[in-house]
Design a protein around this motif. Structure first.
Motif, PDB file in Angstrom:
ATOM      1  N   UNK A 152       0.839  -1.204   0.000  1.00  0.00           N
ATOM      2  CA  UNK A 152       0.000   0.000   0.000  1.00  0.00           C
ATOM      3  C   UNK A 152       0.873   1.253   0.000  1.00  0.00           C
ATOM      4  N   UNK A 153       0.360   2.334  -0.579  1.00  0.00           N
ATOM      5  CA  UNK A 153       1.143   3.563  -0.642  1.00  0.00           C
ATOM      6  C   UNK A 153       0.233   4.776  -0.473  1.00  0.00           C
ATOM      7  N   UNK A 154       0.851   5.842   0.031  1.00  0.00           N
ATOM      8  CA  UNK A 154       0.156   7.125   0.112  1.00  0.00           C
ATOM      9  C   UNK A 154       1.061   8.195  -0.488  1.00  0.00           C
ATOM     10  N   UNK A 155       0.455   9.281  -0.946  1.00  0.00           N
ATOM     11  CA  UNK A 155       1.192  10.352  -1.591  1.00  0.00           C
ATOM     12  C   UNK A 155       1.340  11.558  -0.662  1.00  0.00           C
ATOM     13  N   UNK A 156       2.502  12.200  -0.777  1.00  0.00           N
ATOM     14  CA  UNK A 156       2.728  13.513  -0.181  1.00  0.00           C
ATOM     15  C   UNK A 156       2.924  14.495  -1.330  1.00  0.00           C
ATOM     16  N   UNK A 157       2.260  15.622  -1.292  1.00  0.00           N
ATOM     17  CA  UNK A 157       2.396  16.543  -2.416  1.00  0.00           C
ATOM     18  C   UNK A 157       2.109  17.984  -2.027  1.00  0.00           C
ATOM     19  N   UNK A 158       2.762  18.880  -2.747  1.00  0.00           N
ATOM     20  CA  UNK A 158       2.474  20.304  -2.585  1.00  0.00           C
ATOM     21  C   UNK A 158       1.352  20.734  -3.511  1.00  0.00           C
ATOM     22  N   UNK A 159       0.964  19.840  -4.418  1.00  0.00           N
ATOM     23  CA  UNK A 159      -0.112  20.155  -5.351  1.00  0.00           C
ATOM     24  C   UNK A 159      -1.451  20.160  -4.629  1.00  0.00           C
ATOM     25  N   UNK A 160      -2.288  21.106  -4.984  1.00  0.00           N
ATOM     26  CA  UNK A 160      -3.584  21.218  -4.312  1.00  0.00           C
ATOM     27  C   UNK A 160      -4.758  21.044  -5.277  1.00  0.00           C
ATOM     28  N   UNK A 161      -4.424  20.798  -6.555  1.00  0.00           N
ATOM     29  CA  UNK A 161      -5.495  20.658  -7.534  1.00  0.00           C
ATOM     30  C   UNK A 161      -6.278  19.365  -7.290  1.00  0.00           C
ATOM     31  N   UNK A 162      -7.587  19.471  -7.393  1.00  0.00           N
ATOM     32  CA  UNK A 162      -8.446  18.312  -7.168  1.00  0.00           C
ATOM     33  C   UNK A 162      -8.123  17.186  -8.133  1.00  0.00           C
ATOM     34  N   UNK A 163      -7.754  17.535  -9.381  1.00  0.00           N
ATOM     35  CA  UNK A 163      -7.478  16.510 -10.379  1.00  0.00           C
ATOM     36  C   UNK A 163      -6.274  15.657  -9.992  1.00  0.00           C
ATOM     37  N   UNK A 164      -5.288  16.272  -9.301  1.00  0.00           N
ATOM     38  CA  UNK A 164      -4.121  15.524  -8.848  1.00  0.00           C
ATOM     39  C   UNK A 164      -4.488  14.565  -7.729  1.00  0.00           C
ATOM     40  N   UNK A 165      -5.330  15.029  -6.823  1.00  0.00           N
ATOM     41  CA  UNK A 165      -5.792  14.172  -5.736  1.00  0.00           C
ATOM     42  C   UNK A 165      -6.558  12.975  -6.291  1.00  0.00           C
ATOM     43  N   UNK A 213      -3.715  10.505   0.808  1.00  0.00           N
ATOM     44  CA  UNK A 213      -3.115  11.592   0.050  1.00  0.00           C
ATOM     45  C   UNK A 213      -3.001  12.783   0.991  1.00  0.00           C
ATOM     46  N   UNK A 214      -1.774  13.179   1.352  1.00  0.00           N
ATOM     47  CA  UNK A 214      -1.578  14.299   2.266  1.00  0.00           C
ATOM     48  C   UNK A 214      -0.914  15.460   1.550  1.00  0.00           C
TER      49      UNK A 214
END
Length: 234
Positions: free
Chosen positions: A78-91, A102-103
């Motif tokens: 299992x994996x989760x993402x860390x991102x500075x992106x805030x666009x809904x499409x990326x989430x 997704x954090x």
């Protein structure tokens, strides 16, 4: 925690990577910090992890692509993402690729720990904890990923490292196509003409190793890749 969970953290930012790995270590996790995608893939091939934490923005490959390469090596991780992106499409893209969470940055360390504990508890409770199956049954053969052995009716068959990695990848996708690109980027880390020639040689070796069971074949699928096919017992 009753047991120590092993995490792989993939984060190229030195300050954040150090901070998170140290904090998670203080909270009882065993953390391996990889600073790029290549380093992460090498570690996923050779180590057991309970959870992967992937930064989306990496210098050599984005986290979305990395997650798919990780899944070819261990589809149960299992994996989760860390991102500075805030666009809904990326989430949405992250979840569509199979992410369990997704954090968004900046990361709250306490929240991250709470999320990780909740995820691992849920995965264990649902029986989805990865790493339980360490032996692949291939006809009359057994491939043991703990001892790195291929066994045929109690007899050990010696494999080279590349032969073992290749057979493991094929066994994980038994009766399904593994494309040349997937195999080469996973095992050789590079998809090129010379490695493709080497792949054909290793496929020939594996065919000989598996030749005692006529139900087993490694099929070349329309020049697209290979499939480990195991037929019904006659």
């Amino acid at each position: 925690m009753d047991e120590t969970y092993k995490l792989i953290l993939v984060e190229d930012d030195a300050s954040l990577g150090y901070l998170l790995s140290e904090y998670l270590g203080m909270k009882g996790f065993e953390v391996l910090w990889a600073k790029n995608a290549k380093e992460a893939l090498l570690n996923v091939k050779t180590n057991f992890f309970d959870l992967a934490i992937l930064d989306v923005m990496l210098p050599d490959m984005d986290g979305f692509e990395l997650s798919q390469k990780v899944k070819t090596i261990n589809p149960n991780l299992p994996f989760l993402f860390l991102t500075a992106r805030s666009l809904k499409i990326d989430v949405l893209k992250g979840f569509s690729l199979g992410a369990v969470d997704y954090l968004k940055k900046p990361i709250d360390e306490e929240e991250l720990v709470v999320r990780i504990n909740a995820l691992l508890s849920r995965l264990v409770a649902s029986g989805s904890e990865q790493g339980k199956t360490t032996t692949y049954i291939i006809g009359d053969y057994f491939l043991d990923t703990d001892t790195f052995e291929l066994k045929y009716k109690g007899e050990n068959i010696k494999l080279t490292g590349k032969e073992f990695d290749l057979l493991t990848l094929l066994a994980m996708n038994k009766n399904q196509l593994c494309t040349h690109k997937e195999i080469l980027t996973t095992i050789w880390d590079k998809n090129d003409y010379f490695n493709k020639k080497s792949l054909n040689v290793f496929i020939s070796h594996l065919r000989k190793h598996l030749g005692r069971d006529p139900r087993i074949s490694i099929v070349n699928v329309n020049r697209r890749g290979f499939m480990l096919r195991v037929g019904e017992e006659k």
